[in-house]
Design an enzyme around this catalytic site. Structure first.
Site, PDB file in Angstrom:
ATOM      1  N   ASN A   1       1.531   5.482   8.433  1.00 14.55           N
ATOM      2  CA  ASN A   1       2.712   5.248   7.614  1.00 14.55           C
ATOM      3  C   ASN A   1       3.175   6.483   7.086  1.00 14.55           C
ATOM      4  O   ASN A   1       3.989   6.723   6.117  1.00 14.55           O
ATOM      5  CB  ASN A   1       2.296   4.399   6.258  1.00 14.55           C
ATOM      6  CG  ASN A   1       2.072   2.892   6.969  1.00 14.55           C
ATOM      7  OD1 ASN A   1       2.472   2.430   7.918  1.00 14.55           O
ATOM      8  ND2 ASN A   1       0.903   2.515   6.317  1.00 14.55           N
TER       9      ASN A   1
ATOM     10  N   HIS B   1       1.856  -8.507   0.200  1.00 15.85           N
ATOM     11  CA  HIS B   1       0.608  -7.909   0.526  1.00 15.85           C
ATOM     12  C   HIS B   1      -0.489  -8.548  -0.063  1.00 15.85           C
ATOM     13  O   HIS B   1      -0.592  -9.476  -1.284  1.00 15.85           O
ATOM     14  CB  HIS B   1       0.812  -6.535   0.023  1.00 15.85           C
ATOM     15  CG  HIS B   1      -0.318  -5.636   0.712  1.00 15.85           C
ATOM     16  ND1 HIS B   1      -1.447  -5.378   0.011  1.00 15.85           N
ATOM     17  CD2 HIS B   1      -0.276  -4.739   1.820  1.00 15.85           C
ATOM     18  CE1 HIS B   1      -2.077  -4.582   0.845  1.00 15.85           C
ATOM     19  NE2 HIS B   1      -1.466  -4.174   1.667  1.00 15.85           N
TER      20      HIS B   1
ATOM     21  N   GLU C   1       8.034  -8.158  -1.823  1.00 13.56           N
ATOM     22  CA  GLU C   1       7.954  -6.570  -1.254  1.00 13.56           C
ATOM     23  C   GLU C   1       9.219  -6.444  -0.995  1.00 13.56           C
ATOM     24  O   GLU C   1      10.143  -7.386  -0.662  1.00 13.56           O
ATOM     25  CB  GLU C   1       7.054  -6.348   0.018  1.00 13.56           C
ATOM     26  CG  GLU C   1       5.663  -6.556  -0.359  1.00 13.56           C
ATOM     27  CD  GLU C   1       4.811  -6.390   0.673  1.00 13.56           C
ATOM     28  OE1 GLU C   1       4.742  -5.278   1.160  1.00 13.56           O
ATOM     29  OE2 GLU C   1       4.019  -7.242   1.032  1.00 13.56           O
TER      30      GLU C   1
ATOM     31  N   SER D   1       5.459  -5.136   5.318  1.00 13.98           N
ATOM     32  CA  SER D   1       4.507  -4.018   5.922  1.00 13.98           C
ATOM     33  C   SER D   1       4.415  -4.446   7.510  1.00 13.98           C
ATOM     34  O   SER D   1       4.035  -3.630   8.276  1.00 13.98           O
ATOM     35  CB  SER D   1       3.317  -3.772   5.328  1.00 13.98           C
ATOM     36  OG  SER D   1       2.386  -4.747   5.430  1.00 13.98           O
TER      37      SER D   1
ATOM     38  N   ASP E   1       7.290  -4.681  -4.700  1.00 13.34           N
ATOM     39  CA  ASP E   1       6.473  -3.674  -4.267  1.00 13.34           C
ATOM     40  C   ASP E   1       6.977  -2.951  -3.245  1.00 13.34           C
ATOM     41  O   ASP E   1       7.688  -3.624  -2.399  1.00 13.34           O
ATOM     42  CB  ASP E   1       5.334  -4.570  -3.542  1.00 13.34           C
ATOM     43  CG  ASP E   1       4.198  -3.157  -3.141  1.00 13.34           C
ATOM     44  OD1 ASP E   1       4.431  -2.283  -2.850  1.00 13.34           O
ATOM     45  OD2 ASP E   1       3.111  -3.710  -2.897  1.00 13.34           O
TER      46      ASP E   1
ATOM     47  N   HIS F   1       6.841   0.357   1.068  1.00  9.88           N
ATOM     48  CA  HIS F   1       7.013   0.926   2.451  1.00  9.88           C
ATOM     49  C   HIS F   1       8.707   1.260   2.446  1.00  9.88           C
ATOM     50  O   HIS F   1       9.356   1.292   3.199  1.00  9.88           O
ATOM     51  CB  HIS F   1       6.904  -0.286   3.661  1.00  9.88           C
ATOM     52  CG  HIS F   1       5.384  -0.349   3.707  1.00  9.88           C
ATOM     53  ND1 HIS F   1       4.875   0.414   4.695  1.00  9.88           N
ATOM     54  CD2 HIS F   1       4.420  -1.281   3.234  1.00  9.88           C
ATOM     55  CE1 HIS F   1       3.466  -0.148   4.606  1.00  9.88           C
ATOM     56  NE2 HIS F   1       3.240  -0.983   3.832  1.00  9.88           N
TER      57      HIS F   1
ATOM     58  N   LYS G   1       2.131   6.866   1.797  1.00 10.62           N
ATOM     59  CA  LYS G   1       2.976   6.634   3.074  1.00 10.62           C
ATOM     60  C   LYS G   1       4.099   7.563   3.264  1.00 10.62           C
ATOM     61  O   LYS G   1       3.785   8.744   3.485  1.00 10.62           O
ATOM     62  CB  LYS G   1       3.738   5.177   2.894  1.00 10.62           C
ATOM     63  CG  LYS G   1       2.491   3.860   2.672  1.00 10.62           C
ATOM     64  CD  LYS G   1       2.905   2.831   2.577  1.00 10.62           C
ATOM     65  CE  LYS G   1       1.903   1.757   2.434  1.00 10.62           C
ATOM     66  NZ  LYS G   1       0.927   2.096   1.518  1.00 10.62           N
TER      67      LYS G   1
END
Length: 396
Positions: free
Chosen positions: A50, A143, A186, A190, A215, A218, A244
């Site tokens: 990542n 997640h 999120e 992911s 979240d 990413h 990441k």
């Protein structure tokens, strides 16, 4: 053999039989997008980590980390509630709050630690202040650490279908009572590389008086204006990570000052854990210095991801709903995914097979991640390698 090893070995054999046994493999990191395999010395292009902006090998991060280590020590000594906070960390938290357009921020040792302790702290607030349990409304594909937080809080979340705002709306309409309503999601997922509908989530949270937690693991650093992420003021609380796009490790929460003070007092991952090392936080500070001027790198990653999706789709391969730097190549079963990953690695690319429990049974895939250090030629070569390997395995 040690006591009880026979039980553990049987468990491992079961995982192996399911195609779900994993192990930590030895790789050395090299400049650019390369890894070198220990043992035979094989060199591959990394399409799995990542490290979206390629910052983990950036000399400025290493230098700032070493500088903070010399000034403040290699470790923090204890929880910040025990040993206090050095001014440099407070200044870093101010920078993180500004990055997310929030009043305040608090750093944690990992994103998992944030999510696993954040949810119980918010549920505890509901019980203490309203006298009623919280209602948690969770995107089905959020997640695992957020699900762990729900379990630790003793609350079973109401799961809405992935990115299905009408389903979320119906659940919110049914969520009655004085307790806090929490929406967990999120901004970038992911495994599929798709995005949440943040505008709709924001509108629903306002309409139904729900507390929206997003979240941004990413998205932070790699997406949005100057790498600020995608939330842009549309959430009540944002989680970001350093491991990441920022090339380090650790995480943070950004929210109002009142929320951060509550978490400082009740989030178990903050209260009972040794604070992050100054070595790491110094590197984070350096990464923040670089972010604003990396628009060209972010655009390069986006262009490579678009190119890769086009190449896969042209060959009839399914890349799911991806619209970011994360592109899944859907395979199906465990053994098929493992075989494809091995064939691609033999061709000189690391694109790891993702299997249950990370993804649902039957949804195994290669998770391909595009980095700023990748070239168009490398992406074209990976697409060719996957296409050839998939064809060989299909006819094998």
């Amino acid at each position: 053999m040690m006591r009880f090893d026979d039980l553990f070995l049987k468990g491992l054999d079961t995982l192996a039989g399911q195609g779900r046994l994993r192990s930590c493999r030895p790789w050395s990191v090299e400049a650019g997008a390369f890894l070198r395999r220990e043992g035979d010395g094989a060199r591959v292009v990394d399409f799995s980590s990542n490290d979206y902006l390629g910052l983990r090998m950036h000399p400025q991060l290493a230098e700032r980390g070493a500088q903070w280590g010399r000034l403040f020590g290699s470790g923090s000594g204890a929880s910040r509630l025990v040993t206090g906070t050095i001014p440099a960390v407070r200044a870093l938290e101010d920078r993180l709050a500004a990055l997310k357009g929030m009043q305040a921020a608090r750093v944690f040792s990992s994103g998992w630690q944030v999510n696993a302790s954040l949810v119980p702290a918010l549920v505890g607030l509901s019980r203490q202040v309203t006298g009623a349990p919280a209602t948690i409304l969770a995107d089905r594909l959020m997640h695992a650490s957020l699900y762990q937080g729900c379990a630790a809080a003793g609350v079973r979340p109401l799961r809405f279908r992935h990115n299905d705002m009408e389903h979320l709306r119906s659940l919110l309409e049914q969520a009655e009572g004085p307790g806090l309503r929490l929406i967990l999601t999120e901004s970038v997922f992911s495994m599929d590389g798709d995005r949440a509908d943040l505008e709709a989530l924001h509108a629903l949270a306002r309409k139904y008086n729900a507390f929206l937690c997003v979240d941004e693991a990413h998205a932070t650093g790699i997406l949005g204006e100057q790498g600020k992420g995608l939330v842009a003021g549309r959430a009540d609380l944002v989680v970001g990570t350093f491991g990441k796009a920022l090339g380090c490790m650790g995480a943070f929460v950004a929210a109002s000052d009142a929320v951060c003070r509550w978490l400082e007092n009740t989030a178990s991952g903050f209260v009972f854990s040794t604070a992050p090392s100054p070595l790491v936080l110094g590197a984070v500070d350096a990464a923040l210095d670089l972010l604003a001027d990396m628009d060209e790198a972010r655009a390069h990653v986006a262009a490579l991801a678009t190119l890769f999706r086009q190449r896969m789709s042209a060959q009839g391969l399914d890349v799911g709903p991806s619209s970011t730097q994360i592109v899944p190549v859907m395979v199906g079963g465990e053994e098929e995914a493992l075989a494809l990953g091995r064939a691609v690695e033999q061709a000189g690319f690391l694109a790891v097979a993702i299997r249950p429990p990370t993804v649902p049974p039957g949804a195994c895939r290669l998770r391909v991640v595009l980095h700023a250090h990748h070239t168009q030629e490398q992406v074209e070569a990976l697409a060719t390698a996957i296409t050839r390997a998939r064809g060989s395995l299909s006819h094998g």
